[in-house]
Design a protein around this motif. Structure first.
Motif, PDB file in Angstrom:
ATOM      1  N   ASN A   1       0.821  -1.217   0.000  1.00  0.00           N
ATOM      2  CA  ASN A   1       0.000   0.000   0.000  1.00  0.00           C
ATOM      3  C   ASN A   1       0.856   1.269   0.000  1.00  0.00           C
ATOM      4  OD1 ASN A   1      -2.411  -1.421  -0.058  1.00  0.00           O
ATOM      5  ND2 ASN A   1      -2.411  -1.695   2.167  1.00  0.00           N
TER       6      ASN A   1
ATOM      7  N   PRO B   1      10.025  -8.280 -14.213  1.00  0.00           N
ATOM      8  CA  PRO B   1       9.543  -7.342 -15.237  1.00  0.00           C
ATOM      9  C   PRO B   1      10.033  -5.914 -14.995  1.00  0.00           C
ATOM     10  CG  PRO B   1       7.720  -8.283 -13.930  1.00  0.00           C
ATOM     11  CD  PRO B   1       8.939  -9.064 -13.621  1.00  0.00           C
TER      12      PRO B   1
ATOM     13  N   PRO C   1      -1.446  -6.840 -12.886  1.00  0.00           N
ATOM     14  CA  PRO C   1      -1.282  -5.390 -12.741  1.00  0.00           C
ATOM     15  C   PRO C   1       0.182  -4.966 -12.853  1.00  0.00           C
ATOM     16  CG  PRO C   1      -1.732  -6.372 -10.607  1.00  0.00           C
ATOM     17  CD  PRO C   1      -1.813  -7.479 -11.612  1.00  0.00           C
ATOM     18  N   VAL C   2       0.758  -5.213 -14.005  1.00  0.00           N
ATOM     19  CA  VAL C   2       2.132  -4.824 -14.338  1.00  0.00           C
ATOM     20  C   VAL C   2       2.015  -4.027 -15.626  1.00  0.00           C
ATOM     21  CG1 VAL C   2       4.345  -5.738 -15.177  1.00  0.00           C
ATOM     22  CG2 VAL C   2       3.189  -6.859 -13.256  1.00  0.00           C
TER      23      VAL C   2
ATOM     24  N   TYR D   1      12.909  -6.049  -3.100  1.00  0.00           N
ATOM     25  CA  TYR D   1      12.537  -5.528  -4.415  1.00  0.00           C
ATOM     26  C   TYR D   1      11.142  -4.927  -4.381  1.00  0.00           C
ATOM     27  CZ  TYR D   1      16.407  -8.610  -5.732  1.00  0.00           C
ATOM     28  OH  TYR D   1      17.626  -9.222  -5.819  1.00  0.00           O
ATOM     29  N   GLN D   2      10.943  -3.944  -5.252  1.00  0.00           N
ATOM     30  CA  GLN D   2       9.618  -3.331  -5.398  1.00  0.00           C
ATOM     31  C   GLN D   2       8.608  -4.377  -5.843  1.00  0.00           C
ATOM     32  OE1 GLN D   2       9.484   0.394  -7.639  1.00  0.00           O
ATOM     33  NE2 GLN D   2       7.591  -0.249  -8.628  1.00  0.00           N
TER      34      GLN D   2
ATOM     35  N   VAL E   1       5.126  -3.372  -6.394  1.00  0.00           N
ATOM     36  CA  VAL E   1       4.137  -2.719  -7.265  1.00  0.00           C
ATOM     37  C   VAL E   1       4.619  -2.790  -8.712  1.00  0.00           C
ATOM     38  CG1 VAL E   1       3.038  -0.526  -7.869  1.00  0.00           C
ATOM     39  CG2 VAL E   1       3.236  -1.201  -5.477  1.00  0.00           C
ATOM     40  N   GLY E   2       3.755  -3.200  -9.611  1.00  0.00           N
ATOM     41  CA  GLY E   2       4.101  -3.302 -11.029  1.00  0.00           C
ATOM     42  C   GLY E   2       5.110  -4.379 -11.332  1.00  0.00           C
ATOM     43  N   ASN E   3       5.244  -5.350 -10.441  1.00  0.00           N
ATOM     44  CA  ASN E   3       6.293  -6.348 -10.591  1.00  0.00           C
ATOM     45  C   ASN E   3       5.745  -7.760 -10.345  1.00  0.00           C
ATOM     46  OD1 ASN E   3       8.937  -7.047 -11.162  1.00  0.00           O
ATOM     47  ND2 ASN E   3       9.755  -6.471  -9.163  1.00  0.00           N
ATOM     48  N   ALA E   4       6.549  -8.754 -10.651  1.00  0.00           N
ATOM     49  CA  ALA E   4       6.243 -10.155 -10.335  1.00  0.00           C
ATOM     50  C   ALA E   4       7.571 -10.733  -9.859  1.00  0.00           C
ATOM     51  CB  ALA E   4       5.733 -10.891 -11.560  1.00  0.00           C
TER      52      ALA E   4
ATOM     53  N   ILE F   1      -6.452   4.488  -4.624  1.00  0.00           N
ATOM     54  CA  ILE F   1      -5.760   5.300  -3.611  1.00  0.00           C
ATOM     55  C   ILE F   1      -6.688   6.396  -3.080  1.00  0.00           C
ATOM     56  CG2 ILE F   1      -3.937   7.062  -3.361  1.00  0.00           C
ATOM     57  CD1 ILE F   1      -2.781   4.336  -3.161  1.00  0.00           C
TER      58      ILE F   1
ATOM     59  N   LEU G   1       3.022 -11.470  -6.288  1.00  0.00           N
ATOM     60  CA  LEU G   1       2.403 -10.446  -7.140  1.00  0.00           C
ATOM     61  C   LEU G   1       1.925  -9.241  -6.333  1.00  0.00           C
ATOM     62  CD1 LEU G   1      -0.007 -12.441  -9.459  1.00  0.00           C
ATOM     63  CD2 LEU G   1       2.415 -11.971  -9.745  1.00  0.00           C
ATOM     64  N   PRO G   2       1.688  -8.134  -6.999  1.00  0.00           N
ATOM     65  CA  PRO G   2       1.074  -6.981  -6.334  1.00  0.00           C
ATOM     66  C   PRO G   2      -0.435  -7.161  -6.152  1.00  0.00           C
ATOM     67  CG  PRO G   2       1.603  -6.441  -8.610  1.00  0.00           C
ATOM     68  CD  PRO G   2       2.123  -7.820  -8.370  1.00  0.00           C
ATOM     69  N   VAL G   3      -0.778  -8.173  -5.382  1.00  0.00           N
ATOM     70  CA  VAL G   3      -2.171  -8.478  -5.027  1.00  0.00           C
ATOM     71  C   VAL G   3      -2.185  -8.528  -3.500  1.00  0.00           C
ATOM     72  CG1 VAL G   3      -3.903 -10.329  -5.024  1.00  0.00           C
ATOM     73  CG2 VAL G   3      -2.661  -9.778  -7.136  1.00  0.00           C
ATOM     74  N   GLU G   4      -3.149  -7.897  -2.857  1.00  0.00           N
ATOM     75  CA  GLU G   4      -3.122  -7.877  -1.392  1.00  0.00           C
ATOM     76  C   GLU G   4      -3.487  -9.238  -0.813  1.00  0.00           C
ATOM     77  OE1 GLU G   4      -4.588  -4.415   0.760  1.00  0.00           O
ATOM     78  OE2 GLU G   4      -5.380  -5.732   2.318  1.00  0.00           O
TER      79      GLU G   4
ATOM     80  N   ILE H   1       2.150   6.744  -7.088  1.00  0.00           N
ATOM     81  CA  ILE H   1       1.137   7.713  -7.556  1.00  0.00           C
ATOM     82  C   ILE H   1       1.633   9.138  -7.295  1.00  0.00           C
ATOM     83  CG2 ILE H   1      -1.142   8.656  -6.966  1.00  0.00           C
ATOM     84  CD1 ILE H   1      -1.414   6.295  -8.758  1.00  0.00           C
TER      85      ILE H   1
ATOM     86  N   GLY I   1      -4.655  -5.094  -8.202  1.00  0.00           N
ATOM     87  CA  GLY I   1      -4.829  -6.057  -7.120  1.00  0.00           C
ATOM     88  C   GLY I   1      -5.425  -7.372  -7.553  1.00  0.00           C
TER      89      GLY I   1
ATOM     90  N   THR J   1       2.361   1.801  -3.447  1.00  0.00           N
ATOM     91  CA  THR J   1       1.357   2.285  -4.399  1.00  0.00           C
ATOM     92  C   THR J   1       1.181   3.797  -4.236  1.00  0.00           C
ATOM     93  OG1 THR J   1       0.240   0.150  -4.227  1.00  0.00           O
ATOM     94  CG2 THR J   1      -0.998   1.935  -5.240  1.00  0.00           C
ATOM     95  N   ARG J   2       1.084   4.245  -2.981  1.00  0.00           N
ATOM     96  CA  ARG J   2       0.933   5.690  -2.740  1.00  0.00           C
ATOM     97  C   ARG J   2       2.178   6.450  -3.210  1.00  0.00           C
ATOM     98  NH1 ARG J   2      -1.158   3.783   2.202  1.00  0.00           N
ATOM     99  NH2 ARG J   2       0.816   4.294   3.214  1.00  0.00           N
TER     100      ARG J   2
END
Lengths: 349, 349
Positions: free
Chosen positions: A173, B294, B247-248, A199-200, A202-205, B180, A246-249, A180, B203, A176-177
């Motif tokens: 979270n 990625p 969500p990538v 590693y980040q 968000v936007g990654n796998a 957000i 993944l970026p899934v909560e 943005i 997500g 993500t903030r």
């Protein structure tokens, strides 16, 4: 039920991502407890939690807190389980442990009630709750094994950050903030809190969950491989896993390829079987774009299965997509189910 | 090179997610063109694009615009290709088409230069650029096929939204801002713009890319299956795919299981082979948590491979993790590579 009128349950790790779901699940499932102890580390002790209209105070988990406890649900990390689960057992409690500390130990049943509830009969005080990604997969595979046999499983996972605890949810979270707002991202938790690099997400796998073993697989992948064989009582089953964050909560998904012992099984037969099996909801209608997705499974106890289709080359091969709330069926709900099974089987005294 | 001093290239779909990368790639690779025409639908015509310091105006794509064009790079959707590619060929252009319109047609080479460059020699005017998820996989599999043979591939993909075009990128970003801000999300593009239902991608993990076929596989999955066989000249290869949208923004990842013809190949040998193969960067060091992601592949032309490990049950089986920028090697860069190969092979007249 053979236990006395009193049923004292303790939740260890009561303020964590799984612990809070355990408390919720005990409340929502009307679990017949008469006393609930909420235990945690010193850091979280003193917090107040509402349970069935009563305010309970979280206490520090120490050996003496297990006096009089019938069932102790542990989810506070492997270290805490290793230290305190034997203490709880010594004081007469049955431990349902959600960590990997005892899962592969002989004499410790590793239980998914839809699959191997009877293994509880041989318990020696500690029962292990399997890894989240293993649980949802074996729930889907077990009816297939019973009907058609099972010889091979290859799974690639799509796992949510909540499997790595509350700190990982916060990190998702926060990142993500940050993104943005155009701010820099400073990864500190994922992929593995105790590992060297972060590693980040968000936007990654990220193709790493838990630390690496010497054979090139991660511990999470080895958990899926070894636990599946133990739970299903198939020591010779071929299982391979690739586990990805993944970026899934919340909500783990799995792309599962499997081969049955019998050929000429149809995908329609597999779908009918799954739809009629305990703990499973079949969501499989391509023409209506109906298939399971993590976003829809959150807060639900069932395992959702879809995208069932026969392999185009192998008459014994099938593909399916399996999704479940990793904090519920993958952890809290399966633990509470085990506790219910213990009562049903007359094992709580 | 046998073409005259003039080399006139056209990009059709010049303002799209792939088209803009094609223009960038032509510039960065110093592609020896002397004239560049940028073509699009009426909606985008009139836009200005800077290329090698010159401002070019995007024009409406009509048949007459291909007069004098040597090579036309198409990436404006299957409908535009079906209508205009034959018109371009009629006027003497060689078409490199990035859509699925002609890929499986006999007489249309489907080319990944690292794999089957020589197939260009038989072209009849149209050359197809394969699907993004197929390209990166065959780049990684081809050296293995050559050295050890290849009999089976099972892939699960982790695909970025940019594979679905600029509107899907906008949707991912808009949904992230909505969430957000605590606003409602209204999915309109993903998973498939032209399909009936749309689902939130933030997500989530959506197990549908492109529409469903009657056999329960999606068209994206069938593209991976059929294109892999055609490109590698292995009509009997067993290939299965499960394609999932994440969500990538950019960068497709793939969990690939494969079986070689030979047994007793080691994972060390596979890694050495991949590290020495064209278009591949091996990123594989578990003790340093080094593996492709990625987030690190964006803007790079190579295919990144890691997590190479031998299957624990099958002596001919291996697992690997393959990541690439789907807009570059998956589309723009592969198209420009094909154009370069056409020049190198003396096919542009």
């Amino acid at each position: 039920m053979t236990f006395s009128n009193e049923l004292h349950v303790a939740v260890v790790g009561a303020t964590g991502a799984v612990g809070t779901r355990m408390i919720q699940t005990l409340e929502e499932s009307n679990f017949p407890l008469t006393k609930l102890s909420l235990l945690s580390s010193a850091r979280s002790a003193g917090k107040k939690v509402l349970f069935r209209g009563q305010e309970l105070t979280v206490e520090i988990a120490t050996p003496d807190k297990f006096e009089g406890v019938h069932i102790a649900l542990f989810s506070a990390g492997g270290g805490v389980s290793k230290e305190l689960a034997p203490e709880a057992v010594k004081r007469g409690a049955i431990v349902v442990d959600n960590t990997s500390a005892f899962r592969m130990d002989e004499g410790v049943p590793l239980v998914v009630p839809e699959v191997n509830e009877k293994d509880l009969l041989t318990h020696q005080g500690i029962i292990a709750n399997p890894n989240c990604s293993t649980i949802q997969m074996v729930v889907a595979l077990e009816p297939i094994r019973r009907a058609y046999g099972l010889k091979k499983v290859i799974v690639s996972t799509y796992q949510a950050v909540s499997g790595s605890g509350a700190a990982a949810i916060d990190e998702l979270n926060k990142q993500t903030r940050n993104i943005i707002a155009g701010e820099e991202v400073t990864p500190e938790v994922l992929p593995v809190k105790g590992d060297k690099k972060h590693y980040q997400i968000v936007g990654n796998a990220i193709p790493q969950i838990d630390k690496f073993e010497d054979n090139g697989f991660t511990f999470e992948e080895m958990k899926m491989i070894n636990e599946t064989k133990k739970i299903m009582h198939l020591p010779d089953l071929h299982v391979a896993a690739t586990c990805v964050r993944l970026p899934v909560e919340t909500g783990h998904s799995e792309s599962v390829y499997f081969e049955t012992d019998q050929s000429d099984v149809t995908s329609a037969a597999i779908k009918d079987l799954l739809a009629a099996s305990p703990g499973i909801i079949l969501e499989d209608n391509p023409s209506e774009q109906l298939y399971p997705m993590p976003i829809n499974c959150v807060g639900k106890n069932e395992v959702f299965v879809g995208r069932v289709r026969k392999d185009l080359d192998n008459n014994e091969g099938f593909h399916m997509w399996v999704v479940s709330d990793n904090l519920l069926k993958g952890a809290a709900w399966n633990s509470v189910q085990i506790a219910s099974s213990l009562l049903k089987l007359g094992l709580v005294k």
